[in-house]
Design a protein around this motif. Structure first.
Motif, short mmCIF file in Angstrom:
data_model
loop_
_atom_site.label_atom_id
_atom_site.label_comp_id
_atom_site.label_asym_id
_atom_site.label_seq_id
_atom_site.Cartn_x
_atom_site.Cartn_y
_atom_site.Cartn_z
N ILE A 164 37.57 32.49 43.88
CA ILE A 164 36.31 31.79 43.65
C ILE A 164 35.48 32.50 42.58
O ILE A 164 34.88 31.86 41.71
N ALA A 165 35.46 33.83 42.64
CA ALA A 165 34.70 34.59 41.64
C ALA A 165 35.23 34.33 40.23
O ALA A 165 34.45 34.18 39.27
N ASP A 166 36.54 34.28 40.10
CA ASP A 166 37.13 34.01 38.79
C ASP A 166 36.71 32.63 38.28
O ASP A 166 36.33 32.48 37.11
N PHE A 170 31.62 35.59 54.95
CA PHE A 170 32.72 35.24 55.83
C PHE A 170 33.99 34.87 55.06
O PHE A 170 35.03 34.61 55.67
N ILE A 171 33.92 34.86 53.72
CA ILE A 171 35.08 34.49 52.90
C ILE A 171 36.00 35.69 52.77
O ILE A 171 35.55 36.81 52.52
N ASP A 172 37.31 35.49 52.93
CA ASP A 172 38.23 36.63 52.85
C ASP A 172 38.42 37.08 51.40
O ASP A 172 38.05 36.40 50.44
N GLU A 173 39.01 38.27 51.24
CA GLU A 173 39.09 38.92 49.93
C GLU A 173 39.84 38.09 48.90
O GLU A 173 39.43 38.00 47.73
N ASP A 174 40.95 37.47 49.31
CA ASP A 174 41.73 36.68 48.35
C ASP A 174 40.93 35.48 47.84
O ASP A 174 40.96 35.16 46.65
N ASP A 175 40.21 34.81 48.74
CA ASP A 175 39.39 33.68 48.33
C ASP A 175 38.22 34.12 47.46
O ASP A 175 37.85 33.43 46.50
N ILE A 176 37.63 35.25 47.81
CA ILE A 176 36.54 35.79 46.99
C ILE A 176 37.02 36.00 45.56
O ILE A 176 36.34 35.62 44.59
N ILE A 186 32.51 41.14 46.01
CA ILE A 186 33.62 41.23 45.06
C ILE A 186 34.12 42.67 45.01
O ILE A 186 33.32 43.61 44.96
N CYS A 187 35.42 42.86 45.02
CA CYS A 187 35.99 44.21 45.04
C CYS A 187 35.72 44.92 43.71
O CYS A 187 35.49 44.29 42.67
N GLU A 188 35.76 46.25 43.76
CA GLU A 188 35.45 47.08 42.59
C GLU A 188 36.34 46.74 41.40
O GLU A 188 35.87 46.63 40.26
N GLU A 189 37.63 46.55 41.66
CA GLU A 189 38.56 46.25 40.58
C GLU A 189 38.18 44.98 39.84
O GLU A 189 38.16 44.95 38.60
N GLN A 190 37.88 43.92 40.58
CA GLN A 190 37.54 42.66 39.92
C GLN A 190 36.18 42.74 39.23
O GLN A 190 35.99 42.16 38.16
N LEU A 191 35.24 43.47 39.82
CA LEU A 191 33.94 43.65 39.18
C LEU A 191 34.10 44.29 37.80
O LEU A 191 33.45 43.88 36.82
N GLU A 192 34.96 45.28 37.73
CA GLU A 192 35.18 45.96 36.45
C GLU A 192 35.89 45.04 35.46
O GLU A 192 35.60 45.08 34.25
N GLN A 193 36.80 44.22 35.94
CA GLN A 193 37.45 43.24 35.06
C GLN A 193 36.44 42.26 34.50
O GLN A 193 36.46 41.94 33.29
N ILE A 194 35.55 41.79 35.35
CA ILE A 194 34.49 40.88 34.90
C ILE A 194 33.57 41.58 33.91
O ILE A 194 33.17 40.99 32.89
N ALA A 195 33.24 42.82 34.21
CA ALA A 195 32.37 43.59 33.32
C ALA A 195 32.99 43.73 31.93
O ALA A 195 32.30 43.59 30.90
N GLU A 196 34.29 43.99 31.88
CA GLU A 196 34.98 44.14 30.59
C GLU A 196 34.92 42.82 29.81
O GLU A 196 34.67 42.81 28.60
N GLN A 197 35.17 41.71 30.50
CA GLN A 197 35.13 40.41 29.83
C GLN A 197 33.72 40.10 29.33
O GLN A 197 33.54 39.62 28.19
#
Length: 281
Positions: A191-193, A182-188, A211-222
């Motif tokens: 919070i994920a960060d 129920f959490i909106d995309e901006d909050d996700i 988590i959106c694809e873009e942020q997942l890939e950013q996390i994966a890179e880190q």
């Protein structure tokens, strides 16, 4: 609850006995003819504001329209709910029965007059309570440490309150699986960060499907830069195949075939086979 089918049949019979079309009835009481159609098909009920108009138009009592007597409904029509509640104890069954035809503020007054509602009773009333009251109920269950009850409330909670509760639960170190859908995309994203910076990939277990694809890939890179593919079993199922395969190729070139042992089940076997042949055979 009142039998919507029987009430609809009653309205249809009365309308026809007065030689009216659905459109004519709708025009006389200021609603859409679709609403009249829904009533007559038993899909919905006239709200409290329309009952006196219908009763007057058809020259019947409200009790006749509804098919049974309800003093609570009569008092609601007259705007006397508060006075009635001061001298009468309303059962949960009676509240649930009349709620569909009352305004949210009227249901709130009735709800708040009776203490100690069970979550089952609350669940039955949620579609009829005001959003403000439901928001307060959600805050209360979190305050009382009963976050599991949020699953019942969340479909009726406002976006702002979902956001506030989600951030509070994260700050308190609580599991947010129940609230994540129920959490909106901006909050996700925010919070994920925070969770990743605090606990790494393991901290994202409740959020990964959202988590959106873009942020997942950013996390994966880190994560890859810090530890290679060592802890990717949790992250891998949510990454796009092409991206994960490319990351695997990168890891093999850098650290050898053993580098992908943790994510091998998630890789394209044909691609992996061809890559190994090209690089090592």
């Amino acid at each position: 609850m009142f039998d919507m089918g029987k009430v609809g049949q009653k309205i249809a019979r009365l309308r026809k006995s007065h030689n009216m079309t659905q459109l004519e009835l709708a025009d006389k009481i200021g609603i859409s003819f679709q609403a009249v159609s829904n009533w007559e098909r038993g899909g919905s009920m006239p709200d409290i504001s329309k009952l006196p108009e219908l009763a007057s138009l058809f020259d019947v009592s409200i009790d006749e329209l509804l098919g049974e007597k309800s003093e609570l409904v009569e008092r609601a029509v007259k705007g006397e709910i508060q006075e009635y509640l001061e001298h009468n104890d309303i059962s949960s069954e009676e509240i649930c029965k009349v709620a569909p035809i009352l305004r949210p503020d009227q249901v709130d007054v009735i709800y708040e007059s009776k203490k100690g509602h069970s979550m089952q009773e609350i669940e039955m009333l949620l579609p009829f309570l005001s959003e403000d009251l439901v928001d307060q109920l959600a805050f209360n269950v979190v305050k009382e440490g009963k976050e599991h009850d949020l699953a019942i409330l969340l479909p009726f909670v406002s976006e702002d309150t979902v956001s506030d509760i989600a951030h509070k639960m994260v700050a308190d170190g609580k599991n947010i699986a129940v609230i994540s859908p129920f959490i909106d995309e901006d909050d996700i994203r925010e919070i994920a960060d925070k969770l990743y910076q605090k606990s790494g990939i393991a901290g994202l277990s409740d959020l990964l499907p959202f988590i959106c694809e873009e942020q997942l890939e950013q996390i994966a890179e880190q994560a890859y830069a810090k530890e290679g593919l060592l802890k990717f079993e949790m992250l891998a199922p949510y990454l796009e195949d092409d991206y994960l395969n490319a990351l695997a190729e990168k890891a093999i070139k850098k650290d050898g075939i053993k580098a992908i042992s943790h994510i091998a089940p998630f890789l394209d076997s044909e691609m992996l086979s061809e890559f190994v042949k090209e690089e090592y055979l």
